[in-house]
Design a protein around this motif. Sequence first.
Motif, PDB file in Angstrom:
ATOM      1  N   ALA A  49       0.824  -1.208   0.000  1.00  0.00           N
ATOM      2  CA  ALA A  49       0.000   0.000   0.000  1.00  0.00           C
ATOM      3  C   ALA A  49       0.861   1.261   0.000  1.00  0.00           C
ATOM      4  N   ARG A  50       1.958   1.246   0.754  1.00  0.00           N
ATOM      5  CA  ARG A  50       2.821   2.427   0.839  1.00  0.00           C
ATOM      6  C   ARG A  50       3.449   2.738  -0.516  1.00  0.00           C
ATOM      7  N   LEU A  51       3.865   1.689  -1.245  1.00  0.00           N
ATOM      8  CA  LEU A  51       4.457   1.900  -2.565  1.00  0.00           C
ATOM      9  C   LEU A  51       3.414   2.367  -3.570  1.00  0.00           C
ATOM     10  N   LEU A  52       2.177   1.894  -3.440  1.00  0.00           N
ATOM     11  CA  LEU A  52       1.117   2.342  -4.343  1.00  0.00           C
ATOM     12  C   LEU A  52       0.816   3.827  -4.118  1.00  0.00           C
ATOM     13  N   VAL A  53       0.797   4.252  -2.848  1.00  0.00           N
ATOM     14  CA  VAL A  53       0.587   5.676  -2.559  1.00  0.00           C
ATOM     15  C   VAL A  53       1.749   6.497  -3.120  1.00  0.00           C
ATOM     16  N   ALA A  54       2.977   6.000  -2.912  1.00  0.00           N
ATOM     17  CA  ALA A  54       4.139   6.708  -3.441  1.00  0.00           C
ATOM     18  C   ALA A  54       4.095   6.782  -4.964  1.00  0.00           C
ATOM     19  N   ALA A  55       3.690   5.678  -5.618  1.00  0.00           N
ATOM     20  CA  ALA A  55       3.602   5.659  -7.082  1.00  0.00           C
ATOM     21  C   ALA A  55       2.562   6.659  -7.577  1.00  0.00           C
ATOM     22  N   ALA A  56       1.417   6.732  -6.883  1.00  0.00           N
ATOM     23  CA  ALA A  56       0.377   7.693  -7.279  1.00  0.00           C
ATOM     24  C   ALA A  56       0.885   9.124  -7.146  1.00  0.00           C
ATOM     25  N   LEU A  57       1.650   9.404  -6.075  1.00  0.00           N
ATOM     26  CA  LEU A  57       2.214  10.745  -5.897  1.00  0.00           C
ATOM     27  C   LEU A  57       3.244  11.062  -6.983  1.00  0.00           C
ATOM     28  N   VAL A  58       4.043  10.046  -7.365  1.00  0.00           N
ATOM     29  CA  VAL A  58       5.015  10.233  -8.443  1.00  0.00           C
ATOM     30  C   VAL A  58       4.294  10.589  -9.741  1.00  0.00           C
ATOM     31  N   VAL A  59       3.196   9.880 -10.032  1.00  0.00           N
ATOM     32  CA  VAL A  59       2.430  10.140 -11.251  1.00  0.00           C
ATOM     33  C   VAL A  59       1.883  11.568 -11.239  1.00  0.00           C
ATOM     34  N   CYS A  60       1.343  12.000 -10.089  1.00  0.00           N
ATOM     35  CA  CYS A  60       0.815  13.361  -9.988  1.00  0.00           C
ATOM     36  C   CYS A  60       1.928  14.402 -10.172  1.00  0.00           C
ATOM     37  N   GLY A  61       3.064  14.151  -9.528  1.00  0.00           N
ATOM     38  CA  GLY A  61       4.180  15.083  -9.656  1.00  0.00           C
ATOM     39  C   GLY A  61       4.707  15.149 -11.076  1.00  0.00           C
ATOM     40  N   ALA A  62       4.777  13.976 -11.736  1.00  0.00           N
ATOM     41  CA  ALA A  62       5.241  13.947 -13.120  1.00  0.00           C
ATOM     42  C   ALA A  62       4.278  14.690 -14.038  1.00  0.00           C
ATOM     43  N   ALA A  63       2.967  14.550 -13.776  1.00  0.00           N
ATOM     44  CA  ALA A  63       1.978  15.245 -14.599  1.00  0.00           C
ATOM     45  C   ALA A  63       2.084  16.763 -14.422  1.00  0.00           C
ATOM     46  N   LEU A  64       2.319  17.212 -13.188  1.00  0.00           N
ATOM     47  CA  LEU A  64       2.493  18.650 -12.949  1.00  0.00           C
ATOM     48  C   LEU A  64       3.729  19.171 -13.677  1.00  0.00           C
ATOM     49  N   THR A  65       4.790  18.385 -13.667  1.00  0.00           N
ATOM     50  CA  THR A  65       6.027  18.801 -14.323  1.00  0.00           C
ATOM     51  C   THR A  65       5.863  18.829 -15.834  1.00  0.00           C
ATOM     52  N   GLN A  66       5.184  17.813 -16.358  1.00  0.00           N
ATOM     53  CA  GLN A  66       5.063  17.652 -17.798  1.00  0.00           C
ATOM     54  C   GLN A  66       4.038  18.601 -18.394  1.00  0.00           C
ATOM     55  N   GLY A  67       2.977  18.883 -17.631  1.00  0.00           N
ATOM     56  CA  GLY A  67       1.869  19.648 -18.198  1.00  0.00           C
ATOM     57  C   GLY A  67       0.828  18.686 -18.762  1.00  0.00           C
ATOM     58  N   PHE A  68      -0.245  19.210 -19.310  1.00  0.00           N
ATOM     59  CA  PHE A  68      -1.323  18.344 -19.764  1.00  0.00           C
ATOM     60  C   PHE A  68      -1.565  18.410 -21.268  1.00  0.00           C
ATOM     61  N   GLY A  69      -1.842  19.511 -21.842  1.00  0.00           N
ATOM     62  CA  GLY A  69      -1.989  19.583 -23.298  1.00  0.00           C
ATOM     63  C   GLY A  69      -3.287  18.973 -23.792  1.00  0.00           C
ATOM     64  N   HIS A  70      -3.338  18.675 -25.100  1.00  0.00           N
ATOM     65  CA  HIS A  70      -4.556  18.135 -25.688  1.00  0.00           C
ATOM     66  C   HIS A  70      -4.193  17.232 -26.858  1.00  0.00           C
ATOM     67  N   GLY A  71      -5.151  16.384 -27.244  1.00  0.00           N
ATOM     68  CA  GLY A  71      -4.942  15.475 -28.368  1.00  0.00           C
ATOM     69  C   GLY A  71      -6.220  14.727 -28.668  1.00  0.00           C
ATOM     70  N   ASP A  72      -6.182  13.841 -29.683  1.00  0.00           N
ATOM     71  CA  ASP A  72      -7.381  13.102 -30.064  1.00  0.00           C
ATOM     72  C   ASP A  72      -7.388  11.713 -29.428  1.00  0.00           C
ATOM     73  N   ALA A  73      -8.487  10.975 -29.674  1.00  0.00           N
ATOM     74  CA  ALA A  73      -8.667   9.662 -29.058  1.00  0.00           C
ATOM     75  C   ALA A  73      -7.606   8.668 -29.533  1.00  0.00           C
ATOM     76  N   LEU A  74      -7.244   8.732 -30.820  1.00  0.00           N
ATOM     77  CA  LEU A  74      -6.225   7.817 -31.336  1.00  0.00           C
ATOM     78  C   LEU A  74      -4.884   8.083 -30.672  1.00  0.00           C
ATOM     79  N   GLY A  75      -4.560   9.355 -30.467  1.00  0.00           N
ATOM     80  CA  GLY A  75      -3.311   9.688 -29.798  1.00  0.00           C
ATOM     81  C   GLY A  75      -3.267   9.144 -28.388  1.00  0.00           C
ATOM     82  N   LEU A  76      -4.401   9.226 -27.675  1.00  0.00           N
ATOM     83  CA  LEU A  76      -4.475   8.690 -26.320  1.00  0.00           C
ATOM     84  C   LEU A  76      -4.319   7.174 -26.326  1.00  0.00           C
ATOM     85  N   LEU A  77      -4.923   6.509 -27.318  1.00  0.00           N
ATOM     86  CA  LEU A  77      -4.799   5.054 -27.426  1.00  0.00           C
ATOM     87  C   LEU A  77      -3.352   4.650 -27.707  1.00  0.00           C
ATOM     88  N   LEU A  78      -2.699   5.369 -28.606  1.00  0.00           N
ATOM     89  CA  LEU A  78      -1.299   5.073 -28.913  1.00  0.00           C
ATOM     90  C   LEU A  78      -0.394   5.345 -27.711  1.00  0.00           C
TER      91      LEU A  78
END
Length: 298
Positions: A123-152
């Motif tokens: 559980a502790r590693l899953l919480v840490a992994a979720a925080l890493v994902v959130c931090g990476a998303a903040l660093t990377q930004g979000f942007g936009h794209g189409d459904a095929l791009g999301l699938l790829l």
Amino acid sequence: MAPTTPAGSGRAAAAMSLLGASTGVTAAFSSFPVAGGQTLRYALASVILLPLARRRPRLAHRLTGRELLLLLALSATGLFGFNLLLVAALRHTDPAVVGSVVGCTPLLLGVAGPLLARRRPAARLLVAAALVVCGAALTQGFGHGDALGLLLATGTLLCEAAFSLLAVPLLPRLGPVRVSAYTTLLAVPLFAVTAALSPSALRAPTGGELLALLYLGPVLTCGAFLLWYSALTVLPADRAGLFGGLIPLTATFSGALLTATAPTPPQLLGAALVTAALLFGATAPTTPAPAPAPAPTA
């Protein structure tokens, strides 16, 4: 003496930092024919890795059919599929979207790694992994794209996870050098056939592209592969996967250094969140990875 867990963490961090810092180099190589460029990259890396593999102690017996299938699957997904899907995804969506999706790798490894090892996710590693994902998303930004791009991008995420998960059962007997060498060699014909069928004709690289190729082959493919697989011999995939959060951080800050631009507040917040998550996950109790098999005699 086997490497310690701190040494494994250092190798995982170094591997992911090299990968993140390669973003600018990859951009300089982006105008070169994709399949042809990857053929040259992995051929160059094979020339370096195969002699290193031959210097390892001989195996007690030849590769089994299962090992050959795992090596082929690893090369087809983690190397061949990852690179082609990544390029295709970037044609349909922003790099930020692709980075945010692939940034979910720590969370995926946090679930799939323990399940494949027949143990309950920590559980502790899953919480840490979720925080890493959130931090990476903040660093990377979000942007936009189409459904095929999301699938790829999702396919790219799965291939990134396969690069680690398929290697885990191979590493105890083959070791990091052989796994890196064999998968790299197997990628060469996959990309070569694709290049032969591609409408883009192979050409000589420019000076800048040649420098990029020399980084992507010897430094990234050889160096990062060996570091990452060495880390996986002493760290479980779920713990090692946390260091994937360093990819967008090193990409962002190396880019800021090269362009002399200051990181934005969300990027700084993301960096702080990833750092806190890594420290939080580093103290989680976990089952150690299988010890490397004893070196067989010649």
